[in-house]
Design a protein around this motif. Structure first.
Motif, PDB file in Angstrom:
ATOM      1  N   GLN A   1      67.272  62.627  96.993  1.00  0.00           N
ATOM      2  CA  GLN A   1      66.984  62.043  95.663  1.00  0.00           C
ATOM      3  C   GLN A   1      68.097  61.863  94.851  1.00  0.00           C
ATOM      4  OE1 GLN A   1      64.312  60.798  94.059  1.00  0.00           O
ATOM      5  NE2 GLN A   1      62.971  61.044  95.743  1.00  0.00           N
ATOM      6  N   VAL A   2      68.191  60.780  93.902  1.00  0.00           N
ATOM      7  CA  VAL A   2      69.182  60.511  93.128  1.00  0.00           C
ATOM      8  C   VAL A   2      68.623  60.811  91.632  1.00  0.00           C
ATOM      9  CG1 VAL A   2      70.557  58.806  92.024  1.00  0.00           C
ATOM     10  CG2 VAL A   2      70.244  58.815  94.309  1.00  0.00           C
ATOM     11  N   GLN A   3      69.596  61.627  90.919  1.00  0.00           N
ATOM     12  CA  GLN A   3      69.274  61.926  89.343  1.00  0.00           C
ATOM     13  C   GLN A   3      70.079  61.038  88.751  1.00  0.00           C
ATOM     14  OE1 GLN A   3      70.064  65.992  88.816  1.00  0.00           O
ATOM     15  NE2 GLN A   3      68.033  66.669  89.297  1.00  0.00           N
ATOM     16  N   LEU A   4      69.427  60.405  87.589  1.00  0.00           N
ATOM     17  CA  LEU A   4      69.942  59.483  86.843  1.00  0.00           C
ATOM     18  C   LEU A   4      69.872  59.723  85.242  1.00  0.00           C
ATOM     19  CD1 LEU A   4      68.157  56.191  88.442  1.00  0.00           C
ATOM     20  CD2 LEU A   4      70.364  57.038  88.938  1.00  0.00           C
ATOM     21  N   VAL A   5      70.948  59.680  84.613  1.00  0.00           N
ATOM     22  CA  VAL A   5      70.995  60.010  83.272  1.00  0.00           C
ATOM     23  C   VAL A   5      71.536  58.812  82.345  1.00  0.00           C
ATOM     24  CG1 VAL A   5      71.854  61.666  81.448  1.00  0.00           C
ATOM     25  CG2 VAL A   5      71.073  62.324  83.708  1.00  0.00           C
ATOM     26  N   GLU A   6      70.869  58.414  81.340  1.00  0.00           N
ATOM     27  CA  GLU A   6      71.167  57.161  80.667  1.00  0.00           C
ATOM     28  C   GLU A   6      71.749  57.911  79.557  1.00  0.00           C
ATOM     29  OE1 GLU A   6      67.102  55.985  82.263  1.00  0.00           O
ATOM     30  OE2 GLU A   6      67.778  57.693  81.611  1.00  0.00           O
ATOM     31  N   SER A   7      72.623  56.777  78.671  1.00  0.00           N
ATOM     32  CA  SER A   7      73.163  57.062  77.537  1.00  0.00           C
ATOM     33  C   SER A   7      73.587  55.867  76.666  1.00  0.00           C
ATOM     34  CB  SER A   7      74.433  58.122  77.692  1.00  0.00           C
ATOM     35  OG  SER A   7      75.451  57.405  78.393  1.00  0.00           O
ATOM     36  N   ALA A  92      63.586  48.980  72.251  1.00  0.00           N
ATOM     37  CA  ALA A  92      62.318  49.668  73.257  1.00  0.00           C
ATOM     38  C   ALA A  92      63.222  50.919  73.800  1.00  0.00           C
ATOM     39  CB  ALA A  92      62.512  48.665  74.278  1.00  0.00           C
ATOM     40  N   VAL A  93      62.535  51.713  74.593  1.00  0.00           N
ATOM     41  CA  VAL A  93      63.135  52.632  75.370  1.00  0.00           C
ATOM     42  C   VAL A  93      64.079  51.951  76.796  1.00  0.00           C
ATOM     43  CG1 VAL A  93      63.096  54.902  76.636  1.00  0.00           C
ATOM     44  CG2 VAL A  93      61.733  54.613  74.476  1.00  0.00           C
ATOM     45  N   TYR A  94      64.896  52.280  77.049  1.00  0.00           N
ATOM     46  CA  TYR A  94      65.560  51.311  78.467  1.00  0.00           C
ATOM     47  C   TYR A  94      65.782  52.781  79.314  1.00  0.00           C
ATOM     48  CZ  TYR A  94      66.634  47.068  75.647  1.00  0.00           C
ATOM     49  OH  TYR A  94      66.427  45.990  75.024  1.00  0.00           O
ATOM     50  N   TYR A  95      65.371  52.203  80.682  1.00  0.00           N
ATOM     51  CA  TYR A  95      65.414  52.952  81.488  1.00  0.00           C
ATOM     52  C   TYR A  95      66.323  52.492  82.709  1.00  0.00           C
ATOM     53  CZ  TYR A  95      61.323  55.051  79.611  1.00  0.00           C
ATOM     54  OH  TYR A  95      60.148  55.716  78.555  1.00  0.00           O
ATOM     55  N   TRP A 114      63.925  57.185  88.718  1.00  0.00           N
ATOM     56  CA  TRP A 114      64.135  56.745  87.274  1.00  0.00           C
ATOM     57  C   TRP A 114      64.918  57.800  86.394  1.00  0.00           C
ATOM     58  CZ3 TRP A 114      62.135  52.054  85.654  1.00  0.00           C
ATOM     59  CH2 TRP A 114      61.476  51.262  86.475  1.00  0.00           C
ATOM     60  N   GLY A 115      65.631  57.247  85.349  1.00  0.00           N
ATOM     61  CA  GLY A 115      66.235  58.151  84.437  1.00  0.00           C
ATOM     62  C   GLY A 115      65.140  58.248  83.572  1.00  0.00           C
ATOM     63  N   GLN A 116      65.478  59.193  82.354  1.00  0.00           N
ATOM     64  CA  GLN A 116      64.461  59.619  81.493  1.00  0.00           C
ATOM     65  C   GLN A 116      64.563  58.547  80.095  1.00  0.00           C
ATOM     66  OE1 GLN A 116      67.605  60.567  81.253  1.00  0.00           O
ATOM     67  NE2 GLN A 116      68.350  60.545  79.469  1.00  0.00           N
ATOM     68  N   GLY A 117      65.416  57.852  80.055  1.00  0.00           N
ATOM     69  CA  GLY A 117      65.204  56.634  78.962  1.00  0.00           C
ATOM     70  C   GLY A 117      66.283  56.938  77.970  1.00  0.00           C
ATOM     71  N   THR A 118      66.620  55.808  77.123  1.00  0.00           N
ATOM     72  CA  THR A 118      67.223  55.966  75.947  1.00  0.00           C
ATOM     73  C   THR A 118      66.750  54.913  75.060  1.00  0.00           C
ATOM     74  OG1 THR A 118      69.766  56.014  74.955  1.00  0.00           O
ATOM     75  CG2 THR A 118      69.400  54.446  76.742  1.00  0.00           C
ATOM     76  N   GLN A 119      66.704  55.431  73.740  1.00  0.00           N
ATOM     77  CA  GLN A 119      66.048  54.677  72.707  1.00  0.00           C
ATOM     78  C   GLN A 119      66.978  53.591  72.219  1.00  0.00           C
ATOM     79  OE1 GLN A 119      62.612  54.588  71.579  1.00  0.00           O
ATOM     80  NE2 GLN A 119      63.509  52.736  70.382  1.00  0.00           N
ATOM     81  N   VAL A 120      66.732  52.248  72.081  1.00  0.00           N
ATOM     82  CA  VAL A 120      67.469  51.177  71.458  1.00  0.00           C
ATOM     83  C   VAL A 120      66.612  50.569  70.329  1.00  0.00           C
ATOM     84  CG1 VAL A 120      68.433  49.045  71.440  1.00  0.00           C
ATOM     85  CG2 VAL A 120      68.919  50.842  73.611  1.00  0.00           C
ATOM     86  N   THR A 121      67.330  50.824  68.958  1.00  0.00           N
ATOM     87  CA  THR A 121      66.271  50.282  67.899  1.00  0.00           C
ATOM     88  C   THR A 121      67.309  49.235  67.329  1.00  0.00           C
ATOM     89  OG1 THR A 121      65.190  52.382  67.466  1.00  0.00           O
ATOM     90  CG2 THR A 121      65.092  50.656  65.862  1.00  0.00           C
ATOM     91  N   VAL A 122      66.612  47.918  67.094  1.00  0.00           N
ATOM     92  CA  VAL A 122      67.481  46.968  66.357  1.00  0.00           C
ATOM     93  C   VAL A 122      66.934  46.657  65.261  1.00  0.00           C
ATOM     94  CG1 VAL A 122      68.382  44.556  66.563  1.00  0.00           C
ATOM     95  CG2 VAL A 122      68.130  46.105  68.591  1.00  0.00           C
ATOM     96  N   SER A 123      67.492  46.697  64.046  1.00  0.00           N
ATOM     97  CA  SER A 123      66.811  46.556  62.635  1.00  0.00           C
ATOM     98  C   SER A 123      67.109  44.873  62.150  1.00  0.00           C
ATOM     99  CB  SER A 123      67.461  47.388  61.734  1.00  0.00           C
ATOM    100  OG  SER A 123      68.802  47.157  61.471  1.00  0.00           O
TER     101      SER A 123
END
Length: 124
Positions: A1-7, A92-95, A114-123
């Protein structure tokens, strides 16, 4: 298994840019395809971009073509998503995800980790 971490997620104004990173564990990073997906509130998780193990082949969804670029640095076990000219509908949350045994993956079911996701917010 591979572990993925988004940032790299965050809040940005419309028209701005962000670069997401996804760091992977393991010693065989260049042997599997990587992908980025996103999920907005109340919507299904959708495909954004994919890249082959070598990095020679990429494919992006029509909704982000010309604005987003996927790349990878196998020496650093990292895949990136450069997002330019962001729009509020990109919020969205990006994975990131890893797929074994394929060259490019456009469907969620093709991915094994899959990674845990990172939030992207565009105003606006």
């Amino acid at each position: 298994q591979v572990q993925l971490v988004e940032s790299g997620g965050g809040l940005v104004q419309s028209g701005g840019s962000l670069r997401l990173s996804c760091a992977a564990s393991g010693r065989t990073f260049n042997s599997y395809a990587m992908g980025w997906f996103r999920q907005a509130p109340g919507k299904e998780r959708e495909f954004v971009a994919t890249i082959s193990g070598s990095g020679a082949s990429t494919y992006c969804a029509d909704s982000v073509k010309g604005r987003f670029t996927i790349s990878r640095e196998n020496a650093k076990n990292t895949v990136y998503l450069q997002m330019n000219r962001l729009k509020p509908e990109d919020t969205a949350v990006y994975y990131c995800a890893a797929a074994f045994g394929i060259r490019l993956g456009l469907k969620r079911a093709q991915y094994d980790c899959w990674g845990q996701g990172t939030q992207v917010t565009v105003s606006s």
